[in-house]
Design a protein around this motif. Structure first.
Motif, PDB file in Angstrom:
ATOM      1  N   GLY A 173      27.232   4.356  14.172  1.00  0.00           N
ATOM      2  CA  GLY A 173      26.835   5.749  13.998  1.00  0.00           C
ATOM      3  C   GLY A 173      26.853   6.505  15.311  1.00  0.00           C
ATOM      4  N   LEU A 174      26.370   5.875  16.377  1.00  0.00           N
ATOM      5  CA  LEU A 174      26.430   6.491  17.696  1.00  0.00           C
ATOM      6  C   LEU A 174      27.874   6.743  18.104  1.00  0.00           C
ATOM      7  CD1 LEU A 174      25.313   7.328  20.490  1.00  0.00           C
ATOM      8  CD2 LEU A 174      25.327   4.894  21.097  1.00  0.00           C
ATOM      9  N   ALA A 175      28.742   5.738  17.932  1.00  0.00           N
ATOM     10  CA  ALA A 175      30.147   5.898  18.300  1.00  0.00           C
ATOM     11  C   ALA A 175      30.795   7.023  17.503  1.00  0.00           C
ATOM     12  CB  ALA A 175      30.895   4.585  18.066  1.00  0.00           C
ATOM     13  N   ASN A 176      30.487   7.091  16.203  1.00  0.00           N
ATOM     14  CA  ASN A 176      31.072   8.149  15.382  1.00  0.00           C
ATOM     15  C   ASN A 176      30.572   9.524  15.805  1.00  0.00           C
ATOM     16  OD1 ASN A 176      32.705   6.542  13.773  1.00  0.00           O
ATOM     17  ND2 ASN A 176      31.074   6.120  12.295  1.00  0.00           N
ATOM     18  N   GLU A 177      29.303   9.625  16.149  1.00  0.00           N
ATOM     19  CA  GLU A 177      28.787  10.915  16.599  1.00  0.00           C
ATOM     20  C   GLU A 177      29.410  11.322  17.928  1.00  0.00           C
ATOM     21  OE1 GLU A 177      24.334  12.219  17.421  1.00  0.00           O
ATOM     22  OE2 GLU A 177      24.875  12.234  15.286  1.00  0.00           O
ATOM     23  N   LEU A 178      29.562  10.364  18.824  1.00  0.00           N
ATOM     24  CA  LEU A 178      30.246  10.662  20.084  1.00  0.00           C
ATOM     25  C   LEU A 178      31.694  11.069  19.822  1.00  0.00           C
ATOM     26  CD1 LEU A 178      28.936   7.746  22.342  1.00  0.00           C
ATOM     27  CD2 LEU A 178      28.216  10.146  22.395  1.00  0.00           C
ATOM     28  N   GLY A 179      32.335  10.365  18.883  1.00  0.00           N
ATOM     29  CA  GLY A 179      33.723  10.683  18.576  1.00  0.00           C
ATOM     30  C   GLY A 179      33.912  12.098  18.083  1.00  0.00           C
ATOM     31  N   ARG A 180      32.918  12.630  17.412  1.00  0.00           N
ATOM     32  CA  ARG A 180      33.026  14.001  16.894  1.00  0.00           C
ATOM     33  C   ARG A 180      32.862  15.040  18.007  1.00  0.00           C
ATOM     34  NH1 ARG A 180      30.504  13.734  10.823  1.00  0.00           N
ATOM     35  NH2 ARG A 180      31.047  15.931  10.890  1.00  0.00           N
ATOM     36  N   HIS A 181      32.496  14.565  19.188  1.00  0.00           N
ATOM     37  CA  HIS A 181      32.415  15.466  20.346  1.00  0.00           C
ATOM     38  C   HIS A 181      33.735  15.600  21.098  1.00  0.00           C
ATOM     39  CE1 HIS A 181      28.084  15.182  19.743  1.00  0.00           C
ATOM     40  NE2 HIS A 181      27.888  16.037  20.721  1.00  0.00           N
ATOM     41  N   ALA A 182      34.768  14.879  20.655  1.00  0.00           N
ATOM     42  CA  ALA A 182      36.003  14.824  21.422  1.00  0.00           C
ATOM     43  C   ALA A 182      36.579  16.208  21.707  1.00  0.00           C
ATOM     44  CB  ALA A 182      37.032  13.962  20.696  1.00  0.00           C
ATOM     45  N   GLY A 183      36.633  17.054  20.658  1.00  0.00           N
ATOM     46  CA  GLY A 183      37.221  18.375  20.843  1.00  0.00           C
ATOM     47  C   GLY A 183      36.430  19.253  21.786  1.00  0.00           C
ATOM     48  N   GLU A 184      35.099  19.271  21.614  1.00  0.00           N
ATOM     49  CA  GLU A 184      34.263  20.120  22.458  1.00  0.00           C
ATOM     50  C   GLU A 184      34.239  19.639  23.905  1.00  0.00           C
ATOM     51  OE1 GLU A 184      32.560  22.965  21.727  1.00  0.00           O
ATOM     52  OE2 GLU A 184      33.660  22.924  19.829  1.00  0.00           O
ATOM     53  N   LEU A 185      34.233  18.324  24.085  1.00  0.00           N
ATOM     54  CA  LEU A 185      34.223  17.785  25.442  1.00  0.00           C
ATOM     55  C   LEU A 185      35.588  17.874  26.108  1.00  0.00           C
ATOM     56  CD1 LEU A 185      32.111  14.538  24.875  1.00  0.00           C
ATOM     57  CD2 LEU A 185      31.380  16.605  26.093  1.00  0.00           C
ATOM     58  N   ASP A 186      36.629  17.993  25.277  1.00  0.00           N
ATOM     59  CA  ASP A 186      38.001  18.008  25.768  1.00  0.00           C
ATOM     60  C   ASP A 186      38.329  16.694  26.482  1.00  0.00           C
ATOM     61  OD1 ASP A 186      40.534  19.053  26.030  1.00  0.00           O
ATOM     62  OD2 ASP A 186      40.113  20.049  27.940  1.00  0.00           O
ATOM     63  N   VAL A 187      37.860  15.586  25.902  1.00  0.00           N
ATOM     64  CA  VAL A 187      38.182  14.273  26.440  1.00  0.00           C
ATOM     65  C   VAL A 187      38.537  13.340  25.289  1.00  0.00           C
ATOM     66  CG1 VAL A 187      36.597  14.533  28.395  1.00  0.00           C
ATOM     67  CG2 VAL A 187      35.812  13.371  26.309  1.00  0.00           C
ATOM     68  N   ASP A 188      39.171  12.222  25.635  1.00  0.00           N
ATOM     69  CA  ASP A 188      39.402  11.147  24.689  1.00  0.00           C
ATOM     70  C   ASP A 188      38.151  10.284  24.703  1.00  0.00           C
ATOM     71  OD1 ASP A 188      40.092   8.785  23.413  1.00  0.00           O
ATOM     72  OD2 ASP A 188      42.155   8.818  24.129  1.00  0.00           O
ATOM     73  N   VAL A 189      37.332  10.407  23.666  1.00  0.00           N
ATOM     74  CA  VAL A 189      36.057   9.703  23.626  1.00  0.00           C
ATOM     75  C   VAL A 189      36.260   8.188  23.615  1.00  0.00           C
ATOM     76  CG1 VAL A 189      34.039   9.230  22.172  1.00  0.00           C
ATOM     77  CG2 VAL A 189      34.739  11.593  22.619  1.00  0.00           C
ATOM     78  N   THR A 190      37.296   7.717  22.939  1.00  0.00           N
ATOM     79  CA  THR A 190      37.528   6.273  22.916  1.00  0.00           C
ATOM     80  C   THR A 190      37.833   5.742  24.312  1.00  0.00           C
ATOM     81  OG1 THR A 190      39.870   6.579  22.361  1.00  0.00           O
ATOM     82  CG2 THR A 190      38.338   6.334  20.546  1.00  0.00           C
ATOM     83  N   GLU A 191      38.545   6.520  25.113  1.00  0.00           N
ATOM     84  CA  GLU A 191      38.795   6.105  26.496  1.00  0.00           C
ATOM     85  C   GLU A 191      37.489   6.036  27.277  1.00  0.00           C
ATOM     86  OE1 GLU A 191      41.135   7.612  30.549  1.00  0.00           O
ATOM     87  OE2 GLU A 191      41.137   8.856  28.736  1.00  0.00           O
ATOM     88  N   ALA A 192      36.639   7.038  27.077  1.00  0.00           N
ATOM     89  CA  ALA A 192      35.352   7.060  27.776  1.00  0.00           C
ATOM     90  C   ALA A 192      34.475   5.888  27.346  1.00  0.00           C
ATOM     91  CB  ALA A 192      34.637   8.391  27.521  1.00  0.00           C
ATOM     92  N   ILE A 193      34.493   5.548  26.055  1.00  0.00           N
ATOM     93  CA  ILE A 193      33.701   4.423  25.565  1.00  0.00           C
ATOM     94  C   ILE A 193      34.187   3.115  26.188  1.00  0.00           C
ATOM     95  CG2 ILE A 193      33.261   3.002  23.515  1.00  0.00           C
ATOM     96  CD1 ILE A 193      33.047   5.597  21.908  1.00  0.00           C
ATOM     97  N   GLU A 194      35.488   2.918  26.213  1.00  0.00           N
ATOM     98  CA  GLU A 194      36.031   1.689  26.792  1.00  0.00           C
ATOM     99  C   GLU A 194      35.641   1.548  28.258  1.00  0.00           C
ATOM    100  OE1 GLU A 194      40.182   1.860  26.064  1.00  0.00           O
ATOM    101  OE2 GLU A 194      39.997   1.499  23.903  1.00  0.00           O
TER     102      GLU A 194
END
Length: 468
Positions: free
Chosen positions: A255-276
């Motif tokens: 759930g945390l990962a999915n919520e972070l993933g939904r921030h990808a557009g607003e943050l203008d980053v690849d959230v999966t890259e940031a998580i890794e």
């Protein structure tokens, strides 16, 4: 199991619970076939468990309500697919006379001295835990319960089920005094696709008894079954909590990962890259965002706490809400992509790749693919669905999809492709070639498996957690 099971029930079989035998003698009796074992439930986890018990004890009866399963096992076959080594292991156990199957649970219960329950525990439409199958099996065991019997529950249960439900049921319906039979909770810690490996000892085995003697015997039993450590916890309720906590941890983390993933557009980053990158720090272990959470475990276990206990569970409830919303989020990414390409969803054709809840496992329970198909169909799109792992297309057809063979997909033209489950067979699929010639193909990547298509000519890529 032959019809003479009842007449030979436990004659000469040693007591397990309350035995005065030394541990070495009990181990010898167990591994020497002197203790008849019944395993109730021969499903995806039950048949591997029964097979491993047969390897260890040489004296197992598997019980199942499906006559087809019983016939197949007694012929030395396995109905469970996708489990390496299981077909051979079942065949060898049956040929050796170590494993038989029956639909007569009461006869098996009368013959057995060690009873192992591994049947599903699900939730009902109101998200309340449904213990009906477990209690039905417990009632069957009670009908054949004898002094000295040991009952082990491996089915995932809400904490306190052994203490408050199974123990009183066995005592009241079995007619055996409480002090003369044992009950322990020893949860399965098994993943589809590696069941034999997990059962035999990939992880430590957790055991907990309703009393000290039950805990001691559970520890002894699984010391023979599991080559890894056996961790004996304080009681059965603690063991039940361990199993539920494992599932809750994963659900909340996803759930945390999915919520972070939904921030990808607003943050203008690849959230999966940031998580890794974040996970290279030893105190961080964020899971990956995705199209949804499925299977027979993670979507259900949080409700074993949320619904059963009058405790504020906002974190678990929020995680469930976030994860349950991901299929709609994924489908809407496709619908929004179509609109951006100037395509009315009602005029669009969409291909959904992957219907099972995880790669390589023929399991549709709580699969996110079904609500994704429903969401797309409700928007008026023509939906084709494909998955080489499962033959069960009926739920998706009822939801409005046409289920196709993978070999036929390459002949079609689609306005959008939604990857839900990254089956290995899809690696050879030329996804861009499926699109129209006059505009970009909308690709929604629900598992970060098509990231090489980012920036590709002819592709409008949208990934869950991946900013483009």
């Amino acid at each position: 199991m032959s019809s003479d099971l009842t007449s030979t029930a436990a004659d000469g079989a040693p007591h397990v619970y309350g035995s005065s035998d030394a541990p070495d003698e009990l181990n010898a009796a167990l591994t020497g076939g002197e203790v008849p074992v019944a395993v109730y439930g021969l499903g995806k986890m039950g048949l591997p468990l029964a097979t491993v018990y047969a390897e260890v004890t040489g004296n197992v009866t598997g019980v199942d309500v499906d006559p087809g399963v019983v016939r197949r096992v007694n012929r030395g076959g396995s109905h469970v697919t996708g489990e390496p080594g299981l077909d051979d292991a079942v065949g060898e156990a049956v040929a050796a006379g170590a494993l038989t199957a029956t639909g007569d649970g009461e006869a098996a219960a009368e013959a057995a001295r060690l009873h192992v329950i591994i049947v599903p525990t699900l939730i009902d439409e109101g998200n309340e835990p449904d213990l009906s199958v477990v209690t039905e099996v417990a009632g069957t065991i009670a009908a054949g319960l004898e002094p000295g019997d040991m009952v082990v529950a491996e089915s995932t249960l809400p904490p306190r089920t052994c203490r408050d439900t199974l123990l009183p049921l066995l005592e009241s319906e079995g007619g055996v005094p409480r002090e003369e039979f044992g009950l322990a909770f020893c949860p399965e810690r098994t993943s589809s696709g590696r069941a034999l490996e997990d059962i035999r000892g990939a992880y430590p085995k957790i055991v907990g008894g309703v009393d000290d003697e039950s805990g001691r015997l559970a520890e002894l039993i699984y010391g023979n079954v599991n080559s890894n450590d056996v961790i004996r916890v304080s009681d059965a309720t603690t063991a039940e909590a361990v199993k539920v906590f494992e599932g809750v941890y994963r659900d909340v983390n996803i759930g945390l990962a999915n919520e972070l993933g939904r921030h990808a557009g607003e943050l203008d980053v690849d959230v999966t890259e940031a998580i890794e990158a974040a996970n290279t720090q030893p105190f961080c272990e964020i899971h990956r965002p995705g199209a949804g959470v499925g299977g027979h475990c993670i979507p259900y276990y949080p409700h074993f706490l949320i619904q059963e206990f009058d405790v504020d569970s906002r974190l678990m409830e929020t995680a469930r809400d976030v994860n349950e919303a991901m299929p709609a989020y994924t489908a809407n990414a496709a619908l929004d992509g179509l609109l951006n390409e100037g395509v009315d969803p009602a005029d669009a054709s969409v291909l959904v790749l992957g219907l099972t809840y995880r790669p390589g496992v023929d399991e549709l329970r709580a699969t996110p693919a079904l609500p994704i198909v429903e969401e797309l169909s409700s928007a008026g799109t023509d939906v084709d669905a494909v998955d080489p792992v499962t033959d069960d297309g009926e739920p998706f057809e009822r939801a409005g999809a046409a289920v196709r063979d993978l070999d036929d997909v390459g002949d079609g033209t689609y306005d959008a492709v939604v990857l839900v489950t990254d089956q290995p067979a899809f690696e050879s699929l030329d996804v861009p070639a499926l699109g129209p010639e006059d505009r970009d193909l909308v690709v929604v990547d629900g598992r970060q498996a098509l990231t090489e298509l980012r920036g590709r000519d002819g592709v409008a890529y949208r990934g869950v957690g991946v900013n483009v």
